[in-house]
Design a protein around this motif. Structure first.
Motif, PDB file in Angstrom:
ATOM      1  N   THR A 192       1.196  -1.331  -9.474  1.00  0.00           N
ATOM      2  CA  THR A 192      -0.163  -1.716  -8.460  1.00  0.00           C
ATOM      3  C   THR A 192      -1.353  -2.940  -9.161  1.00  0.00           C
ATOM      4  O   THR A 192      -1.641  -3.362  -8.209  1.00  0.00           O
ATOM      5  N   GLY A 194       0.751  -1.395  -0.130  1.00  0.00           N
ATOM      6  CA  GLY A 194      -0.265  -0.094  -0.072  1.00  0.00           C
ATOM      7  C   GLY A 194       0.762   1.165   0.154  1.00  0.00           C
ATOM      8  O   GLY A 194       0.404   2.305  -0.428  1.00  0.00           O
ATOM      9  N   LEU A 229      -4.629   2.070  -1.898  1.00  0.00           N
ATOM     10  CA  LEU A 229      -4.531   1.956  -3.503  1.00  0.00           C
ATOM     11  C   LEU A 229      -5.477   2.824  -4.080  1.00  0.00           C
ATOM     12  O   LEU A 229      -5.491   3.310  -5.254  1.00  0.00           O
TER      13      LEU A 229
END
Length: 949
Positions: A119, A111, A148
């Motif tokens: 990601t 994170g 995120l």
């Protein structure tokens, strides 16, 4: 040996050595090397060159080493995104490690690595961790979703993480619930329109259950979430309050304030008659008092919040005055805040205590605190009438101390006491005058000057006192100059014979020698008033002043309600809504307290549209008076003129600019008289006639709104009335009336030239008015108007102009310009020119609307000696667009039920009862119902005009 040794090395060229150590086979050496790297990174050395070597160390079972590597990774991933991809495999692998601490560590680091490229690789491991069997991993994963979302919101929505988060609110572990709530709240803040936290009684119940077992920060998240929920009724609100109340005894002050916020919000829904309401008030006081035993910084935050709570519900702390008494070792910011709350809690019951305390504070050494204490005594006098006398004697005692700043503050507050209690304490003026020479602060000087001017008739040497201030007029601050100007004018009006020179001197200083526009404008107004009509000047300058309110520094109620919703946040310390100090793209949601429950809803104003009526037909078509008077010149009437924009006058009764800075400044004429600069423009012609202006006054009718009645559509047209007499308009006489024909409104004007010169270049402009009347075309006078000549013009009007509610509702202010000057007049238009042709309601809607409009909106009128029978009345009214919906005969009396509609969509319903009188005349009883009741009086006048002419 501690780890501090890693920060003391000053060796050069160690990167190469570290590289070798990082690739060593020995685990201990590796760990030492990574610690050295982290130490170098911490003190600001660039060790990004070691990225691949550090990443290789991730393949280890040692938790301490893993944490260090992950720390390095978080720091350098952004500058080395391509290298960071190398670590993805390890993350995926660590997310399946048997040790839950390692799984949580991996998901936490994921994170924190804010690199778009990687990601998408992290979605799968995150999905697994959100459903992990271990609650520690799940709670860490919940926070990771919020992180995120900040990097790539679309990805989070597409992957369905938000739904998973919502499911976690029902988790069996309270910490997971708290983190899920925190994550959803965070995401919802950046997307105010999305309804992520869809709270309902079931989910609220789950949150309340988790509340008891969470850590303190978990409790804060849940309480803040509860504060955003609006219960469906007072029973649910009470139930939530009962379950939140135990949090008030928590050791963490943030938890206490969050609980107070929830309770303050939900108390809004509880009836004050409930026993529980009283119990809750008693429970709120002790935790707030306890907060004041913390360290000063926490005390200050608590006091700022208490300040809001006391303004909203003073009864919470009304018995706790003593805890707000100042301690000798309190920092100044705590002292000042306590003082403020003491005044808010002051009442007849505790005022003796408070005054004794304040008098003590006024002898302290801290100047700021002493000033505030003296002001507080004055505020107590204004707030608690019974204490005023005691407060005044306390202030006089303080003045006798001769301490300069104490004396000055005392004089400022005594001025306010005089305003609150006129003709009661003026005996102290002599004492105040003794201290005149010691005043050096603008506010104190201004207060003293106000006192001398206001009570000049009681002070023998008032002229000498004010003259002493006048000597250094240009060195004074604006506040003092303005006050001095007003005080000397007051003195002149009270003692005209002795002070003529003094007033001439101050007016000259203010107008000719000053470059401050405020001072100059006030000087010109006084000069003009005094030179034209001293009686009117007396009425203006010596008018009775309204009493000052007891609490001038209360926060405005809607802002206070919003701030109550932000208790325990920065907004409650600043006393400003977040939108005032939070910058950036995040939408700030305006919060407000929930509405009162059904028991108090019946008091709502009935502004809903009648059943079946179009949505536009509501009261707000008549705008409120909150608007300042519009300038008559919002459209150009002549050639463009350079120069400053014209100021709008805010005279309440609807006057145009009293200094004449209206249309005449467009003409570019230089005013004669008192040396006014061109944009001030105070010609004598611009003073209202009843203020004693000479002939040719342009505002003739402005305060005498009694001009003739108007016309009827298709039938009666009132004879033209003189709106602007020739003597007031330099020879131009204007007569006129209003007509409505086939749906079009006109102003029929007759212009007569009684001057000795030709008139040309005519133009007309209306001020803003209640129904938006405005010229639909220019004023067309095709040929020059020769002396003695008369011309008739029909000016078409529209209702699409600027709207502002006027008093009376049907007044119209008009400006007419020609080649000689600009002239203003005011007239009343008859309301029936605004009755539209499609104003007939069908019977069912009439019945429903009549019932729907509240009875208090009904107005009764009588029309005596009407020369018409029921048939003729109905027919005459219909020609003016007042339609009969139904007719019946009750006990020999004819009843007509009628409807009409105004151009702005307001419906008016009428019941007309026709009582037979003598054979030729009948009396009528008229009942009118309307959602805008202020219209009824004018509709009645229209009825009377139509039926009697």
């Amino acid at each position: 040996m501690t780890d501090s040794k890693y920060f003391t090395t000053t060796k050069k060229g160690e990167i190469f050595e570290l590289k070798a150590e990082l690739n060593s086979d020995k685990k201990e050496k590796k760990k030492e090397a990574v610690k050295k790297v982290i130490a170098s990174m911490t003190v600001g050395k660039d060790v990004s060159a070691l990225f691949p070597d550090v990443v290789n160390c991730m393949q280890t079972d040692n938790l301490e080493l893993k944490k260090l590597v992950y720390l390095y990774l978080m720091n350098y991933a952004k500058s080395q995104p391509d290298m960071a991809i190398m670590a993805v495999n390890t993350f995926v692998k660590d997310c399946e490690d048997p040790n839950p601490l390692i799984r949580a560590l991996a998901v936490r680091t994921m994170g924190c690595i804010r690199v778009d490229k990687i990601t998408e690789y992290l979605c799968e491991p995150l999905r697994k961790c959100l459903k992990d069997e271990d609650p520690y991993v799940r709670k860490t994963a919940a926070v990771c979703v919020a992180k995120l979302h900040d990097i790539n919101a679309q990805l989070v929505e597409d992957q369905g993480f938000l739904d998973t988060l919502k499911d976690l609110i029902s988790d069996s572990n309270p910490m997971v619930v708290a983190n899920a709530v925190a994550a959803l709240s965070e995401i919802a803040e950046s997307h105010p329109s999305s309804n992520l936290l869809d709270l309902n009684p079931q989910s609220i119940n789950k949150l309340l259950t988790a509340l008891n077992e969470c850590t303190e920060w978990g409790q804060i998240f849940i309480l803040d979430c509860l504060a955003n929920y609006t219960p469906k009724d007072d029973r649910e609100a009470q139930s939530i309050c009962e379950r939140v109340t135990p949090r008030l005894s928590h050791a963490n002050s943030a938890v206490v304030l969050s609980a107070v916020k929830v309770l303050m919000k939900f108390m809004e829904m509880l009836s004050k008659d409930l026993d529980y309401y009283g119990t809750l008030l008693k429970k709120l006081a002790p935790p707030l008092v306890t907060l004041l035993s913390a360290e000063p910084e926490l005390q200050y935050v608590a006091l700022r919040n208490i300040n809001l709570i006391v303004q909203k519900r003073p009864e919470v702390l009304k018995h706790e005055m003593k805890v707000f008494f100042v301690k000798y070792n309190d920092p100044i910011y705590v002292k000042l805040e306590k003082l403020d709350i003491m005044i808010r809690l002051a009442s007849q019951a505790n005022i003796a205590q408070v005054l004794a305390e304040l008098k003590e504070y006024a002898t302290e050494v801290d100047v700021d605190f002493v000033r505030k204490a003296v002001r507080a005594i004055g505020r107590c006098a204004i707030k608690v009438e019974q204490s005023a006398e005691r407060c005044v004697s306390t202030l006089l005692d303080l003045i006798q101390t001769k301490v300069n700043y104490v004396v000055q503050e005392a004089i400022v507050v005594i001025k306010d006491i005089f305003r609150k209690y006129p003709n009661k304490y003026e005996s102290v003026i002599a004492t105040l005058c003794e201290n005149l020479d010691s005043l050096d602060e603008p506010e104190a000087r201004a207060a003293m000057i106000w006192i001398v001017g206001e009570y000049a008739e009681r002070i023998d040497n008032a002229d000498e006192l004010l003259e002493s201030f006048l000597e250094g007029f240009h060195d004074e601050s604006t506040q003092v100059q303005l006050q001095l100007l007003t005080a000397i004018v007051k003195l002149f009006l009270k003692k005209p014979t002795e002070t003529q020179e003094l007033v001439q001197q101050v007016l000259s200083l203010a107008t000719q020698d000053s470059d401050n526009p405020d001072l100059r404008d006030r000087g010109y107004i006084y000069w003009r008033l005094l030179s034209t009509d001293p009686v009117a000047a007396k009425e203006v300058v010596l008018a009775e002043k309204p009493l000052i309110s007891e609490e001038t520094d209360l926060i405005e109620p809607t802002l206070l309600d919003e701030l109550i919703c932000y208790i325990g946040t920065l907004a409650s310390v600043y006393h400003k809504p977040p939108s005032a100090f939070v910058e950036g793209g995040r939408g700030v949601v305006h919060k407000s307290l929930p509405p009162r429950t059904a028991s108090s809803e019946s008091t709502e104003s009935p502004e809903t549209a009648p059943a079946g009526a179009p949505p536009g037909e509501q009261l707000d078509t008549v705008p409120t008076q909150g608007d300042l008077l519009g300038d008559l010149l919002n459209l150009d009437l002549g050639p463009p003129v350079s120069g400053p924009p014209l100021a709008t006058s805010a005279v309440q009764m609807g006057a145009v600019d009293l200094l004449g800075g209206g249309l005449d400044s467009l003409m570019g004429d230089e005013p004669e008289g008192i040396g006014a600069p061109s944009f001030v423009a105070p010609p004598a012609a611009a003073v209202p006639a009843n203020l004693g202006a000479p002939m040719g006054s342009g505002l003739s009718d402005l305060f005498d709104l009694t001009s003739g009645v108007g016309t009827l559509s298709g039938s009666y047209v009132a004879p033209k009335a003189v709106w602007l007499p020739a003597m007031k308009a330099k020879g131009l006489e204007i007569s006129g009336t209003f007509t409505r024909q086939a749906g079009s409104i006109s102003m029929d004007l007759q212009l007569t030239n009684k001057a000795l010169q030709v008139m040309t270049d005519f133009a007309i402009q209306f001020n803003r008015n209640s129904f938006g009347l405005a010229p639909a075309a220019p004023l067309q006078v095709h040929a020059p108007l020769s002396p003695t000549q008369t011309v008739e013009i029909s000016l078409p009007l529209s209702t699409a102009g600027s709207v502002m509610k006027t008093e009376p509702l049907n007044s119209l202010q008009v400006a007419v310009k020609n080649n000689i000057d600009v002239f203003y007049f005011s007239t009343l238009y008859p309301l029936h020119i605004l009755f539209v042709e499609d104003g007939k309601m069908d019977r069912q809607m009439f019945l429903a609307t009549w019932k729907d409009i509240p009875n208090e909106n009904e107005a009764q009128f009588q029309i005596r000696d009407c020369p018409l029978n029921a048939e003729a009345v109905s027919s005459r009214l219909q020609s003016s667009s007042i339609f009969t919906v139904a007719r019946r005969n009750v006990e020999g009396q004819d009843m007509l039920y009628q409807s009409l509609k105004l151009t702005n969509g307001i419906w008016v319903l009428a019941e007309l009862r026709i009582q037979p009188g003598n054979p030729s005349f009948t009396d009528l009883e008229l009942s009118l119902k309307c959602r805008a009741p202020e219209v009824s009086q004018h509709v009645y006048q229209a009825y009377e005009t139509i039926l009697k002419n």
